[in-house]
Write an enzyme that holds these catalytic residues in place. Structure first.
Site, PDB file in Angstrom:
ATOM      1  N   ASN A   1      -3.556  -7.205  -5.560  1.00  0.00           N
ATOM      2  CA  ASN A   1      -3.102  -8.494  -5.036  1.00  0.00           C
ATOM      3  C   ASN A   1      -3.912  -9.573  -5.748  1.00  0.00           C
ATOM      4  O   ASN A   1      -5.103  -9.712  -5.500  1.00  0.00           O
ATOM      5  CB  ASN A   1      -3.340  -8.531  -3.518  1.00  0.00           C
ATOM      6  CG  ASN A   1      -3.096  -9.906  -2.925  1.00  0.00           C
ATOM      7  OD1 ASN A   1      -2.519 -10.788  -3.572  1.00  0.00           O
ATOM      8  ND2 ASN A   1      -3.534 -10.099  -1.690  1.00  0.00           N
TER       9      ASN A   1
ATOM     10  N   LYS B   1      -3.658 -12.742  -5.490  1.00  0.00           N
ATOM     11  CA  LYS B   1      -3.855 -13.987  -4.721  1.00  0.00           C
ATOM     12  C   LYS B   1      -3.539 -15.186  -5.608  1.00  0.00           C
ATOM     13  O   LYS B   1      -2.632 -15.091  -6.438  1.00  0.00           O
ATOM     14  CB  LYS B   1      -5.279 -14.014  -4.131  1.00  0.00           C
ATOM     15  CG  LYS B   1      -5.597 -12.699  -3.398  1.00  0.00           C
ATOM     16  CD  LYS B   1      -6.828 -12.726  -2.553  1.00  0.00           C
ATOM     17  CE  LYS B   1      -6.985 -11.361  -1.870  1.00  0.00           C
ATOM     18  NZ  LYS B   1      -8.115 -11.319  -0.941  1.00  0.00           N
TER      19      LYS B   1
ATOM     20  N   HIS C   1      -0.334 -10.795   5.027  1.00  0.00           N
ATOM     21  CA  HIS C   1      -1.725 -10.711   4.567  1.00  0.00           C
ATOM     22  C   HIS C   1      -2.607 -11.570   5.478  1.00  0.00           C
ATOM     23  O   HIS C   1      -2.179 -12.628   5.940  1.00  0.00           O
ATOM     24  CB  HIS C   1      -1.841 -11.191   3.114  1.00  0.00           C
ATOM     25  CG  HIS C   1      -3.181 -10.888   2.530  1.00  0.00           C
ATOM     26  ND1 HIS C   1      -4.273 -11.693   2.747  1.00  0.00           N
ATOM     27  CD2 HIS C   1      -3.619  -9.849   1.777  1.00  0.00           C
ATOM     28  CE1 HIS C   1      -5.329 -11.155   2.135  1.00  0.00           C
ATOM     29  NE2 HIS C   1      -4.954 -10.038   1.542  1.00  0.00           N
TER      30      HIS C   1
ATOM     31  N   GLU D   1      -4.915 -13.563   4.920  1.00  0.00           N
ATOM     32  CA  GLU D   1      -5.109 -14.959   4.499  1.00  0.00           C
ATOM     33  C   GLU D   1      -3.910 -15.805   4.906  1.00  0.00           C
ATOM     34  O   GLU D   1      -4.055 -16.987   5.216  1.00  0.00           O
ATOM     35  CB  GLU D   1      -5.360 -15.012   2.981  1.00  0.00           C
ATOM     36  CG  GLU D   1      -6.775 -14.534   2.663  1.00  0.00           C
ATOM     37  CD  GLU D   1      -6.939 -13.844   1.316  1.00  0.00           C
ATOM     38  OE1 GLU D   1      -6.067 -14.006   0.450  1.00  0.00           O
ATOM     39  OE2 GLU D   1      -7.966 -13.150   1.150  1.00  0.00           O
TER      40      GLU D   1
ATOM     41  N   GLU E   1      -6.401  -3.822   6.255  1.00  0.00           N
ATOM     42  CA  GLU E   1      -7.407  -4.667   5.615  1.00  0.00           C
ATOM     43  C   GLU E   1      -8.282  -5.334   6.680  1.00  0.00           C
ATOM     44  O   GLU E   1      -7.914  -6.386   7.214  1.00  0.00           O
ATOM     45  CB  GLU E   1      -6.726  -5.746   4.758  1.00  0.00           C
ATOM     46  CG  GLU E   1      -5.884  -5.178   3.642  1.00  0.00           C
ATOM     47  CD  GLU E   1      -5.739  -6.175   2.480  1.00  0.00           C
ATOM     48  OE1 GLU E   1      -5.937  -5.748   1.337  1.00  0.00           O
ATOM     49  OE2 GLU E   1      -5.464  -7.362   2.728  1.00  0.00           O
TER      50      GLU E   1
ATOM     51  N   GLY F   1     -13.244  -9.604   0.324  1.00  0.00           N
ATOM     52  CA  GLY F   1     -13.973 -10.538  -0.526  1.00  0.00           C
ATOM     53  C   GLY F   1     -15.426 -10.705  -0.127  1.00  0.00           C
ATOM     54  O   GLY F   1     -16.100 -11.627  -0.566  1.00  0.00           O
TER      55      GLY F   1
ATOM     56  N   SER G   1     -12.712  -5.223  -0.477  1.00  0.00           N
ATOM     57  CA  SER G   1     -13.825  -4.921  -1.389  1.00  0.00           C
ATOM     58  C   SER G   1     -13.731  -3.530  -2.019  1.00  0.00           C
ATOM     59  O   SER G   1     -14.746  -2.855  -2.200  1.00  0.00           O
ATOM     60  CB  SER G   1     -15.177  -5.113  -0.683  1.00  0.00           C
ATOM     61  OG  SER G   1     -15.324  -6.468  -0.273  1.00  0.00           O
TER      62      SER G   1
END
Ligand code: 13P
Length: 250
Positions: A10, A12, A96, A98, A168, A174, A214
């Site tokens: 991904n 992003k 997702h 985010e 996730e 991250g 990660s």
């Protein structure tokens, strides 16, 4: 049951068209003989056509990172599922964290997008995951149950058999703080139990569940050694051709 591994990147909001061309030129030779898993890359919208062109003739599938549920309409700034199909996409990431955190994505919108993706013939990659505070408060299972049931309601077994699920944990995205393979596998087992309650045992055991957060070349092997971990959804480490290829070739 042996499930075919999936390694998905991904990107992003990273990479221009020029960056995308460069990535594929470096990446393709590194995975030219990698037939042991499905490979998916999700670039930003503006790089989709370049990625599709670069991946043509390879088994690499291109996916989008989001889309609207309507086929078309007065929805400024949005992109529809059929538009993604026309652009050469084979999959789409939905829900997702985010998008849930910053763009108001809800279990209800995930469910609508999921229906639209299936209708358009795309492979949906549905993301679920808990916040650090939710894990600390022992709410992981409750949160995942809500996301799973809310996102996947009113789905037939046939539809369900076409989706990929990505776990996730938000505290691992991250942050460099990967869930241990054991923590991830335990959650995957729980997700598969949820699947078995709503869908047939065959569908539940065939469901491929990806771990994301990660994932790096140096931890992928340990994760993939877990029977319950069927693949990875990789953010940062998918931006570099060498590191993503090392993950693909775990
Ligand atoms: P990182 O691999 O950068 O932690 O991102 C994970 C992710 O959000 C993939 O969708």
């Amino acid at each position: 049951m042996s499930r075919r591994p999936v390694i998905a990147g991904n990107w992003k909001m990273y990479k221009t068209q020029a960056d995308t061309r460069q990535f594929f030129a470096a990446f393709k030779p590194l995975v030219a003989h990698s037939r042991h898993c499905d490979i998916i890359i999700a670039p930003p919208f503006t790089a989709l056509s370049v990625a599709v062109e670069a991946a043509a003739g390879t088994p690499i599938a291109i996916a989008a990172q989001n889309a609207h549920w309507a086929r078309e309409g007065a929805f400024t700034g949005e992109i529809s599922m059929p538009m993604l199909v026309e652009a050469g996409c084979r999959g789409v990431i939905i829900g997702h964290s985010e998008r849930r955190q910053y763009f108001g994505e809800t279990d209800e919108s995930v469910n609508r997008k999921l229906g639209a993706a299936l209708h358009a013939g795309l492979t949906p990659i549905i993301c679920v995951g808990e916040l650090a505070a939710e894990r600390d408060a022992n709410l992981t299972h409750a949160v995942l149950k809500r996301q799973f049931e809310g996102g996947l309601h009113a789905l037939t077994d046939a539809d369900f058999s076409r989706i990929l699920l990505a776990y996730e944990p938000i505290w691992a995205i991250g942050t460099g703080r990967t869930a241990t393979p054991e923590i991830a596998a335990a959650v995957h087992r729980f997700l598969r139990e949820l699947a078995a309650k709503q869908f047939s045992p065959e569908c539940a055991s065939a469901l491929r569940i990806l771990y994301g957060g990660s994932v790096k070349p140096d931890n992928i092997k340990g994760l993939m050694a877990q029977e319950e971990i069927d693949g990875a959804l990789v953010g940062g480490a998918s931006l570099d051709a060498k590191s993503f290829a090392a993950i693909v070739n775990f």
